[in-house]
Design a protein around this motif. Structure first.
Motif, PDB file in Angstrom:
ATOM      1  N   GLN A  24       0.816  -1.202   0.000  1.00 24.28           N
ATOM      2  CA  GLN A  24       0.000   0.000   0.000  1.00 24.28           C
ATOM      3  C   GLN A  24       0.855   1.261   0.000  1.00 24.28           C
ATOM      4  O   GLN A  24       0.556   2.216  -0.699  1.00 24.28           O
ATOM      5  CB  GLN A  24      -0.924   0.005   1.211  1.00 24.28           C
ATOM      6  CG  GLN A  24      -1.958  -1.102   1.140  1.00 24.28           C
ATOM      7  CD  GLN A  24      -2.745  -1.211   2.430  1.00 24.28           C
ATOM      8  OE1 GLN A  24      -2.312  -0.759   3.485  1.00 24.28           O
ATOM      9  NE2 GLN A  24      -3.905  -1.823   2.356  1.00 24.28           N
ATOM     10  N   ASN A 121      -1.202  -7.195   6.963  1.00 25.64           N
ATOM     11  CA  ASN A 121      -2.017  -6.041   7.272  1.00 25.64           C
ATOM     12  C   ASN A 121      -3.148  -6.029   6.252  1.00 25.64           C
ATOM     13  O   ASN A 121      -2.892  -6.074   5.052  1.00 25.64           O
ATOM     14  CB  ASN A 121      -1.180  -4.767   7.182  1.00 25.64           C
ATOM     15  CG  ASN A 121      -1.961  -3.539   7.565  1.00 25.64           C
ATOM     16  OD1 ASN A 121      -3.111  -3.605   7.958  1.00 25.64           O
ATOM     17  ND2 ASN A 121      -1.319  -2.397   7.438  1.00 25.64           N
ATOM     18  N   SER A 122      -4.378  -6.000   6.704  1.00 29.07           N
ATOM     19  CA  SER A 122      -5.547  -5.994   5.808  1.00 29.07           C
ATOM     20  C   SER A 122      -5.516  -7.138   4.813  1.00 29.07           C
ATOM     21  O   SER A 122      -5.785  -6.963   3.625  1.00 29.07           O
ATOM     22  CB  SER A 122      -5.646  -4.662   5.059  1.00 29.07           C
ATOM     23  OG  SER A 122      -5.725  -3.606   5.958  1.00 29.07           O
ATOM     24  N   ARG A 123      -5.118  -8.320   5.291  1.00 29.34           N
ATOM     25  CA  ARG A 123      -5.077  -9.547   4.491  1.00 29.34           C
ATOM     26  C   ARG A 123      -4.004  -9.529   3.395  1.00 29.34           C
ATOM     27  O   ARG A 123      -4.024 -10.328   2.478  1.00 29.34           O
ATOM     28  CB  ARG A 123      -6.437  -9.862   3.870  1.00 29.34           C
ATOM     29  CG  ARG A 123      -7.504 -10.107   4.903  1.00 29.34           C
ATOM     30  CD  ARG A 123      -8.782 -10.498   4.217  1.00 29.34           C
ATOM     31  NE  ARG A 123      -9.822 -10.687   5.191  1.00 29.34           N
ATOM     32  CZ  ARG A 123     -10.296 -11.872   5.516  1.00 29.34           C
ATOM     33  NH1 ARG A 123      -9.835 -12.950   4.957  1.00 29.34           N
ATOM     34  NH2 ARG A 123     -11.248 -11.964   6.405  1.00 29.34           N
TER      35      ARG A 123
END
Length: 134
Positions: A24, A121-123
Motif C-alpha cells: 500500500q 495487514n488488511s489480508r
C-alpha cells in the motif's frame, strides 16, 4: 551458522528476519522478530525491531501468521496456518507484546523453528521470513 561455528552469541529463543515491501505504501523495510519463553506457563514474548534506515508503513491492526511449512516460494492456501495471531502494531522502531499463547520454540510437531512467518495487514502480506534458533 557456518558449519556449526559462528562469532554471534546466542540470545536464546527464536528469531525471524522478515523482509518485505509495503504494497500500500511502497515502503521497503526489514523487521527482526524475537520470540522468547521466559518462565513455565507464561505466554511467549515477542519483540519487533524495525530497521532504522527504512520508512515504516502505517501498520495498525496486523496479523502474525506462522505457516505449516517453511517454503517462501509457495503458499498452500488450503492448509490452515499453525498460528494466527492478531495484534496492533504502531510506527515505533521497537515494539514488545505478550502473545495470547505460549509457542513451542522447538522443531517438529507444534514447534515453530523452520516455519515461514508472515506479517500481514488488511489480508496482505507485508513481509515474511523463516523462523530459526536465536
Amino acid at each position: 551458522m557456518c558449519h556449526g561455528h559462528s562469532s554471534r552469541q546466542s540470545e536464546g529463543g527464536a528469531i525471524a528476519i522478515l523482509r518485505g515491501q509495503g504494497r500500500q505504501s511502497g515502503a521497503l523495510f526489514n523487521a527482526k522478530i524475537t520470540l522468547k519463553n521466559f518462565e513455565e506457563d507464561i505466554t511467549t514474548q515477542a519483540t519487533f525491531l524495525f530497521e532504522k534506515t527504512n520508512r515504516l508503513p502505517t501498520l495498525g491492526a496486523c496479523t502474525l501468521v506462522i505457516h505449516q511449512d517453511g517454503n517462501l516460494n509457495y503458499e498452500d492456501t488450503t492448509r490452515a496456518p499453525l498460528h494466527h495471531i492478531p495484534f496492533d502494531l504502531y510506527e515505533d522502531q521497537m515494539y514488545e507484546i505478550s502473545l495470547p499463547a505460549r509457542l513451542d520454540l522447538g522443531v517438529g510437531g507444534e514447534g515453530i523453528i523452520g516455519r515461514k512467518m508472515s506479517l500481514m495487514n488488511s489480508r496482505q502480506v507485508i513481509a515474511e521470513g523463516i523462523i530459526g534458533w536465536n
